[in-house]
Design a protein around this motif. Structure first.
Motif, PDB file in Angstrom:
ATOM      1  N   LYS A 145       0.841  -1.209   0.000  1.00  0.00           N
ATOM      2  CA  LYS A 145       0.000   0.000   0.000  1.00  0.00           C
ATOM      3  C   LYS A 145       0.871   1.253   0.000  1.00  0.00           C
ATOM      4  O   LYS A 145       1.800   1.348   0.802  1.00  0.00           O
ATOM      5  CB  LYS A 145      -0.871  -0.017   1.257  1.00  0.00           C
ATOM      6  N   GLN A 146       0.538   2.187  -0.882  1.00  0.00           N
ATOM      7  CA  GLN A 146       1.314   3.429  -0.914  1.00  0.00           C
ATOM      8  C   GLN A 146       0.924   4.319   0.270  1.00  0.00           C
ATOM      9  O   GLN A 146      -0.255   4.475   0.585  1.00  0.00           O
ATOM     10  CB  GLN A 146       1.039   4.194  -2.213  1.00  0.00           C
ATOM     11  N   LYS A 147       1.935   4.873   0.889  1.00  0.00           N
ATOM     12  CA  LYS A 147       1.683   5.855   1.948  1.00  0.00           C
ATOM     13  C   LYS A 147       2.269   7.169   1.444  1.00  0.00           C
ATOM     14  O   LYS A 147       3.495   7.320   1.340  1.00  0.00           O
ATOM     15  CB  LYS A 147       2.339   5.427   3.249  1.00  0.00           C
ATOM     16  N   ILE A 148       1.378   8.085   1.116  1.00  0.00           N
ATOM     17  CA  ILE A 148       1.794   9.323   0.450  1.00  0.00           C
ATOM     18  C   ILE A 148       1.706  10.493   1.426  1.00  0.00           C
ATOM     19  O   ILE A 148       0.646  10.737   2.015  1.00  0.00           O
ATOM     20  CB  ILE A 148       0.898   9.597  -0.780  1.00  0.00           C
ATOM     21  N   ALA A 149       2.824  11.220   1.567  1.00  0.00           N
ATOM     22  CA  ALA A 149       2.828  12.388   2.453  1.00  0.00           C
ATOM     23  C   ALA A 149       2.841  13.662   1.613  1.00  0.00           C
ATOM     24  O   ALA A 149       3.429  13.703   0.541  1.00  0.00           O
ATOM     25  CB  ALA A 149       4.046  12.345   3.362  1.00  0.00           C
ATOM     26  N   VAL A 150       2.177  14.688   2.125  1.00  0.00           N
ATOM     27  CA  VAL A 150       2.191  15.985   1.457  1.00  0.00           C
ATOM     28  C   VAL A 150       2.770  17.026   2.425  1.00  0.00           C
ATOM     29  O   VAL A 150       2.578  16.935   3.641  1.00  0.00           O
ATOM     30  CB  VAL A 150       0.769  16.382   0.963  1.00  0.00           C
ATOM     31  N   MET A 151       3.500  17.979   1.842  1.00  0.00           N
ATOM     32  CA  MET A 151       4.157  18.990   2.672  1.00  0.00           C
ATOM     33  C   MET A 151       4.124  20.328   1.945  1.00  0.00           C
ATOM     34  O   MET A 151       4.144  20.365   0.717  1.00  0.00           O
ATOM     35  CB  MET A 151       5.612  18.538   2.860  1.00  0.00           C
ATOM     36  N   THR A 152       4.020  21.443   2.674  1.00  0.00           N
ATOM     37  CA  THR A 152       4.155  22.761   2.060  1.00  0.00           C
ATOM     38  C   THR A 152       5.456  23.376   2.590  1.00  0.00           C
ATOM     39  O   THR A 152       5.778  23.225   3.765  1.00  0.00           O
ATOM     40  CB  THR A 152       2.946  23.655   2.383  1.00  0.00           C
ATOM     41  N   SER A 153       6.195  24.034   1.722  1.00  0.00           N
ATOM     42  CA  SER A 153       7.545  24.478   2.118  1.00  0.00           C
ATOM     43  C   SER A 153       7.877  25.832   1.491  1.00  0.00           C
ATOM     44  O   SER A 153       7.312  26.206   0.461  1.00  0.00           O
ATOM     45  CB  SER A 153       8.545  23.415   1.664  1.00  0.00           C
ATOM     46  N   GLY A 154       8.802  26.563   2.101  1.00  0.00           N
ATOM     47  CA  GLY A 154       9.197  27.891   1.590  1.00  0.00           C
ATOM     48  C   GLY A 154       8.142  28.927   1.927  1.00  0.00           C
ATOM     49  O   GLY A 154       7.369  28.759   2.873  1.00  0.00           O
ATOM     50  N   GLY A 155       8.080  30.005   1.140  1.00  0.00           N
ATOM     51  CA  GLY A 155       7.082  31.045   1.400  1.00  0.00           C
ATOM     52  C   GLY A 155       5.681  30.517   1.119  1.00  0.00           C
ATOM     53  O   GLY A 155       5.480  29.747   0.194  1.00  0.00           O
ATOM     54  N   ASP A 156       4.712  30.923   1.951  1.00  0.00           N
ATOM     55  CA  ASP A 156       3.351  30.431   1.734  1.00  0.00           C
ATOM     56  C   ASP A 156       2.724  31.103   0.512  1.00  0.00           C
ATOM     57  O   ASP A 156       3.170  32.162   0.075  1.00  0.00           O
ATOM     58  CB  ASP A 156       2.479  30.689   2.969  1.00  0.00           C
ATOM     59  N   SER A 157       1.715  30.455  -0.032  1.00  0.00           N
ATOM     60  CA  SER A 157       0.961  31.079  -1.127  1.00  0.00           C
ATOM     61  C   SER A 157      -0.487  30.622  -1.048  1.00  0.00           C
ATOM     62  O   SER A 157      -0.754  29.504  -0.592  1.00  0.00           O
ATOM     63  CB  SER A 157       1.572  30.721  -2.482  1.00  0.00           C
ATOM     64  N   PRO A 158      -1.420  31.486  -1.469  1.00  0.00           N
ATOM     65  CA  PRO A 158      -2.818  31.070  -1.431  1.00  0.00           C
ATOM     66  C   PRO A 158      -3.026  29.897  -2.373  1.00  0.00           C
ATOM     67  O   PRO A 158      -2.554  29.921  -3.505  1.00  0.00           O
ATOM     68  CB  PRO A 158      -3.579  32.309  -1.944  1.00  0.00           C
ATOM     69  N   GLY A 159      -3.685  28.874  -1.891  1.00  0.00           N
ATOM     70  CA  GLY A 159      -3.886  27.672  -2.715  1.00  0.00           C
ATOM     71  C   GLY A 159      -3.146  26.475  -2.146  1.00  0.00           C
ATOM     72  O   GLY A 159      -3.425  25.336  -2.519  1.00  0.00           O
ATOM     73  N   MET A 160      -2.189  26.725  -1.228  1.00  0.00           N
ATOM     74  CA  MET A 160      -1.456  25.590  -0.650  1.00  0.00           C
ATOM     75  C   MET A 160      -2.407  24.662   0.113  1.00  0.00           C
ATOM     76  O   MET A 160      -2.276  23.441   0.071  1.00  0.00           O
ATOM     77  CB  MET A 160      -0.342  26.072   0.274  1.00  0.00           C
ATOM     78  N   ASN A 161      -3.390  25.267   0.799  1.00  0.00           N
ATOM     79  CA  ASN A 161      -4.370  24.418   1.512  1.00  0.00           C
ATOM     80  C   ASN A 161      -5.165  23.561   0.531  1.00  0.00           C
ATOM     81  O   ASN A 161      -5.491  22.415   0.829  1.00  0.00           O
ATOM     82  CB  ASN A 161      -5.335  25.288   2.321  1.00  0.00           C
ATOM     83  N   GLY A 162      -5.474  24.151  -0.622  1.00  0.00           N
ATOM     84  CA  GLY A 162      -6.198  23.400  -1.648  1.00  0.00           C
ATOM     85  C   GLY A 162      -5.381  22.215  -2.135  1.00  0.00           C
ATOM     86  O   GLY A 162      -5.930  21.144  -2.429  1.00  0.00           O
TER      87      GLY A 162
ATOM     88  N   ILE B  27      -6.478   9.007  -0.736  1.00  0.00           N
ATOM     89  CA  ILE B  27      -7.446   8.105  -0.098  1.00  0.00           C
ATOM     90  C   ILE B  27      -8.343   7.458  -1.165  1.00  0.00           C
ATOM     91  O   ILE B  27      -8.602   6.257  -1.142  1.00  0.00           O
ATOM     92  CB  ILE B  27      -8.279   8.865   0.967  1.00  0.00           C
ATOM     93  N   HIS B  28      -8.782   8.270  -2.107  1.00  0.00           N
ATOM     94  CA  HIS B  28      -9.644   7.773  -3.197  1.00  0.00           C
ATOM     95  C   HIS B  28      -8.965   6.629  -3.959  1.00  0.00           C
ATOM     96  O   HIS B  28      -9.622   5.690  -4.402  1.00  0.00           O
ATOM     97  CB  HIS B  28      -9.954   8.937  -4.142  1.00  0.00           C
ATOM     98  N   MET B  29      -7.638   6.730  -4.095  1.00  0.00           N
ATOM     99  CA  MET B  29      -6.900   5.709  -4.846  1.00  0.00           C
ATOM    100  C   MET B  29      -6.465   4.538  -3.955  1.00  0.00           C
ATOM    101  O   MET B  29      -5.635   3.716  -4.351  1.00  0.00           O
ATOM    102  CB  MET B  29      -5.661   6.333  -5.525  1.00  0.00           C
ATOM    103  N   GLY B  30      -6.952   4.503  -2.744  1.00  0.00           N
ATOM    104  CA  GLY B  30      -6.668   3.375  -1.862  1.00  0.00           C
ATOM    105  C   GLY B  30      -5.354   3.485  -1.108  1.00  0.00           C
ATOM    106  O   GLY B  30      -4.842   2.482  -0.580  1.00  0.00           O
ATOM    107  N   CYS B  31      -4.797   4.691  -1.060  1.00  0.00           N
ATOM    108  CA  CYS B  31      -3.523   4.884  -0.337  1.00  0.00           C
ATOM    109  C   CYS B  31      -3.801   5.495   1.032  1.00  0.00           C
ATOM    110  O   CYS B  31      -4.886   6.002   1.280  1.00  0.00           O
ATOM    111  CB  CYS B  31      -2.619   5.840  -1.106  1.00  0.00           C
ATOM    112  N   ASP B  32      -2.780   5.478   1.889  1.00  0.00           N
ATOM    113  CA  ASP B  32      -2.855   6.232   3.138  1.00  0.00           C
ATOM    114  C   ASP B  32      -2.260   7.609   2.889  1.00  0.00           C
ATOM    115  O   ASP B  32      -1.257   7.730   2.172  1.00  0.00           O
ATOM    116  CB  ASP B  32      -2.048   5.537   4.239  1.00  0.00           C
ATOM    117  N   ALA B  33      -2.882   8.623   3.487  1.00  0.00           N
ATOM    118  CA  ALA B  33      -2.378   9.995   3.302  1.00  0.00           C
ATOM    119  C   ALA B  33      -1.777  10.508   4.610  1.00  0.00           C
ATOM    120  O   ALA B  33      -2.308  10.236   5.697  1.00  0.00           O
ATOM    121  CB  ALA B  33      -3.515  10.899   2.849  1.00  0.00           C
ATOM    122  N   TYR B  34      -0.685  11.226   4.480  1.00  0.00           N
ATOM    123  CA  TYR B  34      -0.017  11.821   5.651  1.00  0.00           C
ATOM    124  C   TYR B  34       0.257  13.290   5.371  1.00  0.00           C
ATOM    125  O   TYR B  34       0.461  13.680   4.223  1.00  0.00           O
ATOM    126  CB  TYR B  34       1.336  11.134   5.918  1.00  0.00           C
ATOM    127  N   CYS B  35       0.288  14.096   6.413  1.00  0.00           N
ATOM    128  CA  CYS B  35       0.756  15.480   6.280  1.00  0.00           C
ATOM    129  C   CYS B  35       2.034  15.623   7.079  1.00  0.00           C
ATOM    130  O   CYS B  35       2.123  15.137   8.217  1.00  0.00           O
ATOM    131  CB  CYS B  35      -0.279  16.466   6.824  1.00  0.00           C
TER     132      CYS B  35
END
Ligand code: ATP
Length: 365
Positions: free
Chosen positions: A1-18, A28-36
């Motif tokens: 099972k893929q465990k995929i992490a997402v990260m935001t880095s450097g200067g912030d920008s609007p849309g990073m939350n999106g 999750i939709h693709m059957g993976c685990d998601a991490y922040c």
């Protein structure tokens, strides 16, 4: 099972939350685990509570919120190998085998370095007894995908970076407000906008609000820029304009590489022997990057976040089939199509442009 992490880095920008929302939900939709990973590379180096499994509901409401809820930071430790070694260890301990990073060219350079070094980092974790051979076995290859979050719209290879159009709209809104007071008092305003190496925000804002004069790093002004600007402003005033708006990017300069500052422009417009305009400076600063993302950036963040997960899964599938791991990619948009580009080529081209502008080599820029 893929465990995929997402990260935001450097200067912030609007849309990073999106982006975070799209990656988590698509994973999750693709059957993976998601991490922040919280606080950018700092979270990767710190580990522990900085890395959290994230569920569908955890990112509810993220689309409409500016900045990045999972935090961003500049991380000195990640510039050095020991920091990246700890980062690798924390990823393996959390079972994460893919990382999606949303940031500027610095963050993406760090990502590329991390992936290139990955096999030797894993080896070192075993040889120094920090992890066992069995522990690292499933993590021989690191799957990384980049997304460009930046208000400057300064990455080569993409038509728009996530956040740039919101910042542009923020500038327009601010200038509209400034204009009403400028017109009332018949004043001139020198408005400083962000963009050290890239004048996209200043240029587009200038067009969108109909500025009288614009200064950007890509078009260094000739020696007679003072006269040129005053002539243009005088002409507009003679036509009956009661307001003057000059937009200046942070990195504005003249032909000799000397900075042109808002103060210099203000003094010129206010010069009693010249135009003698009642002139104010307004530096928009962080107002440009704050606030909720506009419709375009929400759309871009969502489509690109989805594509980033697809790219991760494509790379994982290639490795599973014994094919070579595809080159690390960055998700881009070209002529309204979501595309993938080799990450390092896009970063190298961006850095080359920045260097060329600094060196006043405009043929290369
Ligand atoms: P912005 O466009 O807002 O400046 P950025 O992503 O370019 O965003 P940086 O401060 O350059 O911002 O980079 C963010 C973080 O990425 C750094 O604090 C560091 O942890 C990591 N990083 C940047 N460059 C490198 C590098 N060459 N090697 C390793 N890590 C790096």
């Amino acid at each position: 099972k893929q465990k995929i992490a997402v990260m935001t880095s450097g200067g912030d920008s609007p849309g990073m939350n999106g982006v975070v929302r799209a990656v988590v939900r698509m994973a999750i939709h693709m059957g993976c685990d998601a991490y922040c990973v919280y606080e950018g590379y700092e979270g990767l180096v710190q580990g522990g509570s900085y890395i959290k499994k994230t569920e569908w509901d955890d990112v509810r409401g993220y689309l409409g919120i500016g900045g990045t809820y999972i935090g961003t930071a500049r991380c000195m430790a990640f510039y050095e190998r020991p920091g990246r070694l700890t980062g690798a260890k924390n990823m393996i301990l959390n079972g994460i085998n893919a990382l999606i990073i949303c940031g500027g060219d610095g963050s993406l350079t760090g990502a590329d370095k991390f992936r290139a070094e990955w096999p030797s980092l894993v080896e070192e974790l075993v040889s120094t007894g920090q992890l066992t051979k069995e522990q690292v076995e499933p993590y021989k290859k690191l799957n990384i995908v980049g997304l460009v979050g930046s208000i400057d719209n300064d990455l080569s290879g993409t038509d728009a970076t996530i956040g740039a159009y919101t910042a542009l709209a923020n500038i327009c809104e601010a200038v509209d407000k400034i204009e009403s007071t400028a017109t009332s008092h018949s004043r001139a305003f020198v408005i400083e906008v962000m963009g050290r190496h890239c004048g996209w925000l200043a240029l587009m804002a200038g067009v969108a609000i109909g500025a009288d004069f614009i200064f950007i790093p890509e078009k260094p002004r000739e020696d007679n820029w003072q006269q040129e600007m005053c002539d243009v402003v005088k002409k507009h005033r003679d036509w009956g304009k009661r307001k003057t708006i000059v937009i200046i990017a942070e990195g504005a300069m003249d032909r000799h590489g000397s900075k042109i500052t808002p103060d210099m422009v203000k003094d010129l417009l206010a010069d009693k022997k010249g135009l003698a305009l009642d002139t104010r400076i307004s530096s928009l600063g962080h107002l440009q990057r704050g606030g909720p993302a506009g419709a375009y950036d929400r759309m871009l963040a969502t489509l690109q976040g989805v594509e980033a997960v697809k790219a991760v899964l494509d790379a994982a599938q290639a490795v599973k089939e014994g094919k070579p791991q595809p080159e690390t990619c960055v998700i881009t948009i070209n002529e309204n199509k979501i595309t993938r580009q080799p990450l390092m080529a896009a970063v190298a081209a961006t850095q080359q442009v920045a260097k060329a502008i600094e060196a006043q080599d405009f043929d290369k820029a």
